[in-house]
Design a protein around this motif. Structure first.
Motif, PDB file in Angstrom:
ATOM      1  N   GLU A   1       0.839  -1.212   0.000  1.00  0.00           N
ATOM      2  CA  GLU A   1       0.000   0.000   0.000  1.00  0.00           C
ATOM      3  C   GLU A   1       0.866   1.251   0.000  1.00  0.00           C
ATOM      4  O   GLU A   1       0.549   2.244  -0.654  1.00  0.00           O
ATOM      5  CB  GLU A   1      -0.930  -0.043   1.230  1.00  0.00           C
ATOM      6  N   GLN A   2       1.995   1.174   0.721  1.00  0.00           N
ATOM      7  CA  GLN A   2       2.887   2.337   0.788  1.00  0.00           C
ATOM      8  C   GLN A   2       3.612   2.578  -0.538  1.00  0.00           C
ATOM      9  O   GLN A   2       3.989   3.691  -0.851  1.00  0.00           O
ATOM     10  CB  GLN A   2       3.910   2.141   1.896  1.00  0.00           C
ATOM     11  N   ARG A   3       3.774   1.516  -1.321  1.00  0.00           N
ATOM     12  CA  ARG A   3       4.485   1.642  -2.601  1.00  0.00           C
ATOM     13  C   ARG A   3       3.650   2.334  -3.667  1.00  0.00           C
ATOM     14  O   ARG A   3       4.182   2.908  -4.610  1.00  0.00           O
ATOM     15  CB  ARG A   3       4.886   0.262  -3.126  1.00  0.00           C
ATOM     16  N   PHE A   4       2.336   2.219  -3.553  1.00  0.00           N
ATOM     17  CA  PHE A   4       1.471   2.770  -4.595  1.00  0.00           C
ATOM     18  C   PHE A   4       0.697   3.984  -4.097  1.00  0.00           C
ATOM     19  O   PHE A   4      -0.051   3.873  -3.123  1.00  0.00           O
ATOM     20  CB  PHE A   4       0.466   1.720  -5.067  1.00  0.00           C
ATOM     21  N   PRO A   5       0.865   5.104  -4.793  1.00  0.00           N
ATOM     22  CA  PRO A   5       0.000   6.230  -4.435  1.00  0.00           C
ATOM     23  C   PRO A   5      -1.424   5.919  -4.896  1.00  0.00           C
ATOM     24  O   PRO A   5      -1.612   5.080  -5.767  1.00  0.00           O
ATOM     25  CB  PRO A   5       0.596   7.396  -5.237  1.00  0.00           C
ATOM     26  N   GLY A   6      -2.389   6.557  -4.317  1.00  0.00           N
ATOM     27  CA  GLY A   6      -3.793   6.272  -4.663  1.00  0.00           C
ATOM     28  C   GLY A   6      -4.358   5.215  -3.737  1.00  0.00           C
ATOM     29  O   GLY A   6      -3.822   4.954  -2.669  1.00  0.00           O
ATOM     30  N   LYS A   7      -5.431   4.606  -4.195  1.00  0.00           N
ATOM     31  CA  LYS A   7      -6.113   3.607  -3.354  1.00  0.00           C
ATOM     32  C   LYS A   7      -5.818   2.198  -3.867  1.00  0.00           C
ATOM     33  O   LYS A   7      -5.732   1.983  -5.075  1.00  0.00           O
ATOM     34  CB  LYS A   7      -7.628   3.823  -3.404  1.00  0.00           C
ATOM     35  N   ILE A   8      -5.702   1.276  -2.945  1.00  0.00           N
ATOM     36  CA  ILE A   8      -5.444  -0.102  -3.350  1.00  0.00           C
ATOM     37  C   ILE A   8      -6.531  -1.027  -2.787  1.00  0.00           C
ATOM     38  O   ILE A   8      -6.998  -0.815  -1.664  1.00  0.00           O
ATOM     39  CB  ILE A   8      -4.020  -0.543  -2.938  1.00  0.00           C
ATOM     40  N   TYR A   9      -6.940  -1.983  -3.605  1.00  0.00           N
ATOM     41  CA  TYR A   9      -8.003  -2.908  -3.223  1.00  0.00           C
ATOM     42  C   TYR A   9      -7.536  -4.344  -3.508  1.00  0.00           C
ATOM     43  O   TYR A   9      -6.882  -4.585  -4.518  1.00  0.00           O
ATOM     44  CB  TYR A   9      -9.265  -2.659  -4.059  1.00  0.00           C
ATOM     45  N   PHE A  10      -7.894  -5.254  -2.626  1.00  0.00           N
ATOM     46  CA  PHE A  10      -7.554  -6.664  -2.827  1.00  0.00           C
ATOM     47  C   PHE A  10      -8.845  -7.474  -2.784  1.00  0.00           C
ATOM     48  O   PHE A  10      -9.705  -7.221  -1.947  1.00  0.00           O
ATOM     49  CB  PHE A  10      -6.653  -7.177  -1.698  1.00  0.00           C
ATOM     50  N   SER A  11      -8.919  -8.449  -3.681  1.00  0.00           N
ATOM     51  CA  SER A  11     -10.060  -9.369  -3.623  1.00  0.00           C
ATOM     52  C   SER A  11      -9.547 -10.793  -3.805  1.00  0.00           C
ATOM     53  O   SER A  11      -8.885 -11.098  -4.798  1.00  0.00           O
ATOM     54  CB  SER A  11     -11.073  -9.017  -4.716  1.00  0.00           C
ATOM     55  N   PHE A  12      -9.819 -11.622  -2.826  1.00  0.00           N
ATOM     56  CA  PHE A  12      -9.445 -13.037  -2.913  1.00  0.00           C
ATOM     57  C   PHE A  12     -10.717 -13.801  -3.226  1.00  0.00           C
ATOM     58  O   PHE A  12     -11.635 -13.840  -2.418  1.00  0.00           O
ATOM     59  CB  PHE A  12      -8.880 -13.531  -1.581  1.00  0.00           C
ATOM     60  N   ILE A  13     -10.751 -14.378  -4.422  1.00  0.00           N
ATOM     61  CA  ILE A  13     -11.970 -15.079  -4.830  1.00  0.00           C
ATOM     62  C   ILE A  13     -11.625 -16.159  -5.863  1.00  0.00           C
ATOM     63  O   ILE A  13     -10.808 -15.904  -6.764  1.00  0.00           O
ATOM     64  CB  ILE A  13     -13.040 -14.082  -5.368  1.00  0.00           C
ATOM     65  N   GLY A  14     -12.215 -17.339  -5.697  1.00  0.00           N
ATOM     66  CA  GLY A  14     -12.064 -18.410  -6.680  1.00  0.00           C
ATOM     67  C   GLY A  14     -10.633 -18.688  -7.104  1.00  0.00           C
ATOM     68  O   GLY A  14     -10.335 -18.653  -8.297  1.00  0.00           O
ATOM     69  N   SER A  15      -9.740 -18.927  -6.168  1.00  0.00           N
ATOM     70  CA  SER A  15      -8.314 -19.238  -6.458  1.00  0.00           C
ATOM     71  C   SER A  15      -7.590 -18.110  -7.177  1.00  0.00           C
ATOM     72  O   SER A  15      -6.597 -18.342  -7.870  1.00  0.00           O
ATOM     73  CB  SER A  15      -8.169 -20.510  -7.292  1.00  0.00           C
ATOM     74  N   GLN A  16      -8.117 -16.920  -7.072  1.00  0.00           N
ATOM     75  CA  GLN A  16      -7.448 -15.760  -7.685  1.00  0.00           C
ATOM     76  C   GLN A  16      -7.329 -14.617  -6.689  1.00  0.00           C
ATOM     77  O   GLN A  16      -8.177 -14.468  -5.803  1.00  0.00           O
ATOM     78  CB  GLN A  16      -8.249 -15.268  -8.891  1.00  0.00           C
ATOM     79  N   LEU A  17      -6.274 -13.872  -6.878  1.00  0.00           N
ATOM     80  CA  LEU A  17      -6.122 -12.630  -6.111  1.00  0.00           C
ATOM     81  C   LEU A  17      -6.152 -11.472  -7.103  1.00  0.00           C
ATOM     82  O   LEU A  17      -5.356 -11.440  -8.044  1.00  0.00           O
ATOM     83  CB  LEU A  17      -4.790 -12.640  -5.342  1.00  0.00           C
ATOM     84  N   HIS A  18      -7.081 -10.567  -6.897  1.00  0.00           N
ATOM     85  CA  HIS A  18      -7.148  -9.362  -7.725  1.00  0.00           C
ATOM     86  C   HIS A  18      -6.576  -8.203  -6.914  1.00  0.00           C
ATOM     87  O   HIS A  18      -6.946  -8.030  -5.746  1.00  0.00           O
ATOM     88  CB  HIS A  18      -8.600  -9.010  -8.071  1.00  0.00           C
ATOM     89  N   ILE A  19      -5.704  -7.438  -7.535  1.00  0.00           N
ATOM     90  CA  ILE A  19      -5.208  -6.224  -6.883  1.00  0.00           C
ATOM     91  C   ILE A  19      -5.545  -5.054  -7.808  1.00  0.00           C
ATOM     92  O   ILE A  19      -5.114  -5.027  -8.964  1.00  0.00           O
ATOM     93  CB  ILE A  19      -3.683  -6.282  -6.638  1.00  0.00           C
ATOM     94  N   ALA A  20      -6.346  -4.151  -7.303  1.00  0.00           N
ATOM     95  CA  ALA A  20      -6.745  -2.992  -8.104  1.00  0.00           C
ATOM     96  C   ALA A  20      -6.094  -1.744  -7.521  1.00  0.00           C
ATOM     97  O   ALA A  20      -6.285  -1.445  -6.347  1.00  0.00           O
ATOM     98  CB  ALA A  20      -8.261  -2.860  -8.096  1.00  0.00           C
ATOM     99  N   ILE A  21      -5.307  -1.076  -8.349  1.00  0.00           N
ATOM    100  CA  ILE A  21      -4.602   0.126  -7.878  1.00  0.00           C
ATOM    101  C   ILE A  21      -5.217   1.342  -8.574  1.00  0.00           C
ATOM    102  O   ILE A  21      -4.988   1.566  -9.756  1.00  0.00           O
ATOM    103  CB  ILE A  21      -3.095   0.029  -8.188  1.00  0.00           C
TER     104      ILE A  21
END
Lengths: 188, 294
Positions: B228-248
């Motif tokens: 979170e500290q590495r990316f300016p802006g907002k960060i979101y994580f979603s763990f679903i169905g054997s996948q990890l989504h990271i939205a920056i």
């Protein structure tokens, strides 16, 4: 209006507010207690799984183990004697400690016999035990989080008044020092 | 074509754009002057608009060619420099269905994606692209006229990884903000983890408390805070169905060459870092632990 009736109405309102507050507080404590109990049964499930996998591992390793035989046999005995849902948190902590000892003994044996490391059945058990360890750690953290919340309710004002009235008491944390802050890392 | 030649070509193209911009400004100024000399406001406005359209037309085409050249020629060379096993297609992106599968945001009325990168690192498959999502809004003015406009609610990078733990349901970790409410349409509970700092930075939601604690281990929590500290802006994580989504959500369009300045070492390093981060996340979040794959 008759002053007596006014006083009665005011007293009635105050009593009603107190009743609602007590009911709300009681329900909150009761739901906290239920969550703690549910979390404790989560620990039981994880411990049972760990017992099962550990027993299987002991079966595979037994033939190789000479010096660690006693430690390994203790786990199997424990598995047969302990009734998890009836055990107290302290007893469960002791069970975890004994299982940790058995796990260490297995590690020692595996280090001595490379062909054991290559055994497909044993490899599969390694994968399973790692996952079981993760689940046990999660169950322990869930339990402690729920106990923390519940204990605060029992001890802090004003909910401690209701806790005292209905004999809610604080619950013990599940402490396991080596698992407290780190991830499970199985080494073979 | 080698790296230096590509840089040289890009610089030439950039200079041509700068010239065209100057010509465009000249056309607009001359047109305005002519319109002004005629002394008619209508002529002035008309000349201004026409000249502006011509100027934009002259510049836009060159800018597109310059950007495409950067993405076609330089980006593959930069990816080579990272040594990563990575495919890059700037015209493609993470699909709308995949993004919607994360359940992080509502369905967009307008969806755009580009700069798709995908590959495998230590047996962990991943993909990433820029994603832009907009919502359609209709307003009515005082005369009852209808106005349609689009509002951006996500612009940034979208990353998808294989996740190494099996569980049912969903876990979302959303960077906390004043406007951030309970995830809409999801049957999840708010989860309080034992890390006070994490709970302040993020809001965690999960279908099951045990799953949340199972997935969000103390070390993962620590590394998510670092990320979170590495990316300016907002960060979101979603763990679903054997996948990890990271939205920056950083309101940034990645891998776009500068127009008003030359491509320098700083810019190059920034692009390389933006590529390398894809495999660094695998290591940082320990997604390469294969002990759970059965």
């Amino acid at each position: 209006m008759n002053p007596g009736i006014v006083v009665l109405i005011i007293v009635g309102i105050i009593l009603f507010i107190i009743l609602v507050w007590v009911a709300g507080g009681y329900n909150s404590l009761q739901s906290g207690k239920i969550k703690v109990n549910e979390a404790e049964s989560g620990i039981d499930v994880a411990l049972t799984k760990r017992f099962d996998v550990l027993t299987k591992m002991v079966e595979v390793v037994k033939g190789y183990a000479k010096h660690e035989k006693e430690t390994l046999e203790k786990v199997v005995e424990l598995r047969n004697s302990v009734k998890l849902p009836n055990a107290s948190i302290q007893e469960k902590q002791q069970i975890v400690t004994q299982m940790d000892q058995a796990m260490r003994a297995i590690n020692v044996v595996v280090e001595q016999y490379p062909d054991l490391k290559a055994n497909e059945n044993f490899k599969h058990l390694q994968v399973t035990i790692s996952d079981v360890e993760e689940h046990l750690q999660a169950a322990r953290r869930v339990y402690n989080a729920n106990v923390s919340y519940y204990n605060q309710k029992v001890q802090l004002f004003p909910s401690n008044i209701i806790a005292g009235m209905f004999h809610f008491t604080t619950r013990e944390f599940f402490e396991a020092e080596e698992f407290k802050r780190q991830d499970v890392e199985m080494k073979f | 074509m080698n790296y230096n030649q590509t840089l040289e070509q890009l610089e030439n193209k950039r200079k041509q754009i700068m010239k065209k911009i100057q010509i465009g400004i000249g056309i607009v100024l001359v047109s305005l002057l002519v319109g002004f000399l005629f002394g008619d406001t209508q002529v002035l406005v008309f000349a201004g608009i026409i000249s502006l359209v011509i100027a934009v037309g002259i510049v836009a085409d060159s800018v597109t060619k310059y950007k495409n050249h950067f993405k076609n020629q330089l980006m593959p060379l930069l990816i080579n420099k990272t040594g990563m096993n990575l495919e890059y297609n700037y015209r493609d992106g993470v699909g709308k269905d995949t993004v919607m599968g994360s359940k992080l945001f509502k369905k967009p009325d307008r969806y755009h994606c580009e700069d798709l990168m995908y590959g495998t690192f230590e047996d962990v498959r991943f993909m990433s692209s820029d994603v832009h999502m907009q919502e359609r809004r209709v307003t009515h003015d005082s005369k009852g006229r209808r106005h349609v406009h689009y509002v951006t609610y996500f612009l940034g990078r979208w990353l998808v990884y294989d996740f190494n733990k099996e569980f049912n349901g969903i876990i979302q970790v959303r960077e906390a903000s004043f406007l951030e409410g309970h995830p809409w349409g999801l049957n999840v509970d708010k989860i309080t983890l034992e890390d006070v700092e994490f709970n302040k930075k993020f809001k965690t939601y999960a279908t099951n408390q045990h799953d949340a604690f199972y997935v969000l281990t103390p070390s993962l929590i620590l590394n998510m805070k670092k990320l979170e500290q590495r990316f300016p802006g907002k960060i979101y994580f979603s763990f679903i169905g054997s996948q990890l989504h990271i939205a920056i959500y950083n309101s940034k369009n990645s891998f776009e060459p500068p127009i008003f300045s030359s491509i320098d070492e700083n810019f190059i390093n920034e692009q390389i870092q933006d590529v390398i981060i894809l495999q660094e996340i695998v290591k940082e979040l320990r997604l390469n632990r294969d002990i759970f794959k059965k």
